[in-house]
Design an enzyme around this catalytic site. Structure first.
Site, mmCIF file in Angstrom:
data_model
loop_
_atom_site.group_PDB
_atom_site.id
_atom_site.type_symbol
_atom_site.label_atom_id
_atom_site.label_comp_id
_atom_site.label_asym_id
_atom_site.label_seq_id
_atom_site.Cartn_x
_atom_site.Cartn_y
_atom_site.Cartn_z
ATOM 1 N N HIS A 76 57.494 29.473 55.870
ATOM 2 C CA HIS A 76 56.826 28.166 55.953
ATOM 3 C C HIS A 76 55.323 28.427 56.034
ATOM 4 O O HIS A 76 54.844 29.089 56.977
ATOM 5 C CB HIS A 76 57.318 27.387 57.170
ATOM 6 N N GLU A 230 61.504 32.061 66.495
ATOM 7 C CA GLU A 230 60.522 30.979 66.701
ATOM 8 C C GLU A 230 59.619 31.391 67.858
ATOM 9 O O GLU A 230 60.071 31.514 69.002
ATOM 10 C CB GLU A 230 61.246 29.666 67.049
HETATM 11 O O1 LIG Z 1 60.381 23.082 64.077
HETATM 12 C C1 LIG Z 1 61.103 22.771 63.160
HETATM 13 O O2 LIG Z 1 61.568 21.623 63.034
HETATM 14 C C2 LIG Z 1 61.498 23.777 62.112
HETATM 15 C C3 LIG Z 1 61.213 25.200 62.517
HETATM 16 C C4 LIG Z 1 61.850 26.079 61.466
HETATM 17 O O3 LIG Z 1 61.257 26.310 60.458
HETATM 18 N N1 LIG Z 1 63.077 26.510 61.730
HETATM 19 C C5 LIG Z 1 63.845 27.237 60.783
HETATM 20 C C6 LIG Z 1 65.152 27.661 61.394
HETATM 21 C C7 LIG Z 1 65.947 28.516 60.453
HETATM 22 C C8 LIG Z 1 67.348 28.881 60.967
HETATM 23 O O4 LIG Z 1 68.109 27.974 61.288
HETATM 24 O O5 LIG Z 1 67.651 30.092 61.030
HETATM 25 C C9 LIG Z 1 64.112 26.336 59.583
HETATM 26 O O6 LIG Z 1 64.330 25.140 59.779
HETATM 27 O O7 LIG Z 1 64.089 26.846 58.465
HETATM 28 ZN ZN ZN Z 2 59.563 27.827 60.024
#
Ligand SMILES: O=C(O)CCC(=O)N[C@@H](CCC(=O)O)C(=O)O
Ligand code: ZN
Length: 352
Positions: A76, A230
């Site tokens: 991202h 995260e």
């Molecule tokens: O803060 C948020 O809403 C999104 C943060 C983020 O990018 N999280 C990842 C998690 C990936 C996973 O589930 O392994 C995503 O949503 O891609």
């Molecule tokens: Zn992310």
């Protein structure tokens, strides 16, 4: 292309002015062809630039590496703190202040989104792995496909690790947490839980279903220990308090620079573990979350509380202890708009 140009593009360009000069690394000085070259530092470390933001580091042959470590950021593009961490690690490797004794692949996944100051340009890249990139033809589909190829080219040794570094859109009640992707029934690694805790990541979210995320790809296709990590909240370049990332930074540096990592003994009470209980994908144009933007990840709501409306559908809290994670009403139809999780005792899991 001389190594000096490459050194400049990584070290000087990514140093004090992390915004504009990033382009130098991602686009190459001439902004034409991808950078592809290999150079050896005076300490014997080989640094190979495979593509924009794809840098493979190999210790000298005299050092018997036992681990393959992928450290990725910027899946991202607006999640800047991990980019700064990777930038600093690369700079320290190039200036020989950090000497890897393991093989490392650094991946700055979505340069175009970084330059665009956005999460993504056309499509959320973290939904394009494990073959999902075949279902479209944007630059992000192409890059996800290229990244899979680079990761496949990199992983060679038996011990494989992948830490995909992110920051979250919202505040989180547990500031640092990792998603442990589906293991297909395989045991959870005590050593990895301990390593993550030593990186300051003492909260784990178990996603027990296949996904199209980058970390799941490494688990499923390469049998790696892989995690979406995260590390805090999304902030623009220059506004990250890097001291909050110091523990993770130091843990990763130790992992790549020591022959055998010394970890404390596994202690179940050290970890907060949550099980994903529901994945809510947006289905309708009229989708709304029933709580404000400042409600943090891991906030618990009472049973029956209305969490979201999706057209005619109402999503309410079903279980005691159910908490919200990654709420985002702005996702495309069909994409994940919310996860809910419940606490789970580590003793309930198969561990190795
Ligand atoms: O803060 C948020 O809403 C999104 C943060 C983020 O990018 N999280 C990842 C998690 C990936 C996973 O589930 O392994 C995503 O949503 O891609
Ligand atoms: Zn992310």
């Amino acid at each position: 292309m001389s190594f000096d140009v490459l050194r400049w593009s990584v070290s000087a360009a990514l140093a004090e002015r992390p915004d504009a000069p990033l382009a130098a690394l991602f686009q190459g000085p001439a902004q034409t062809d991808p950078i592809q070259t290999t150079q050896t530092l005076s300490n014997g470390t080989e640094v190979a630039f495979w593509d924009y933001g794809v840098i493979a580091v190999t210790p000298p042959a005299s050092v018997a590496a036992t681990k393959d470590v992928v450290i990725s950021c910027a899946v991202h593009g607006d999640e800047t703190a991990p980019i700064e961490m990777v930038r600093d690690m690369l700079q320290d490797i190039l200036s020989e202040r950090l000497v890897p004794s393991q093989r490392v692949l650094f991946l700055i996944a979505n340069p175009a989104a970084i330059l665009n100051n956005s999460r993504f340009v056309d499509v959320n890249m973290n939904r394009l792995f494990s073959g999902a990139h075949n279902q479209g033809d944007t630059a992000e589909h192409q890059r996800a496909s290229d990244i899979e190829r680079y990761v496949s080219q990199f992983f060679k040794l038996k011990q494989r690790y992948h830490y995909d570094l992110h920051t979250a859109i919202r505040d989180s009640k547990h500031e640092q947490f990792a998603v442990y992707p589906f293991t297909h029934g395989g045991p959870y690694s005590k050593q990895q839980l301990t390593f993550l805790a030593e990186c300051g990541v003492d909260t784990i979210l178990l996603n027990r279903a296949p996904t199209t995320t980058f970390s799941y790809y490494s688990v499923q296709a390469h049998k790696a220990h892989a995690f979406t990590v995260e590390l805090g909240k999304v902030r623009p370049f220059g506004q990250n308090d890097m001291s909050r990332f110091a523990q993770a930074d130091s843990g990763l540096r130790k992992l790549i620079s020591t022959a055998a990592l010394e970890l404390r003994e596994f202690s179940p009470s050290r970890h907060h573990v949550y099980d994903v209980c529901r994945t809510i994908n947006r289905q309708a144009e009229q989708f709304a979350l029933n709580f404000p933007d400042n409600v943090a990840n891991f906030t618990e709501f009472a049973q029956g509380h209305l969490l979201a409306t999706d057209g005619e559908i109402e999503y309410r809290v079903e279980q005691p202890g159910e908490r919200i994670i990654f709420p985002n009403a702005n996702v495309a139809i069909g994409q994940r708009a919310l996860l809910t999780v419940v606490p789970i005792a580590l003793e309930q899991l198969k561990l190795v």
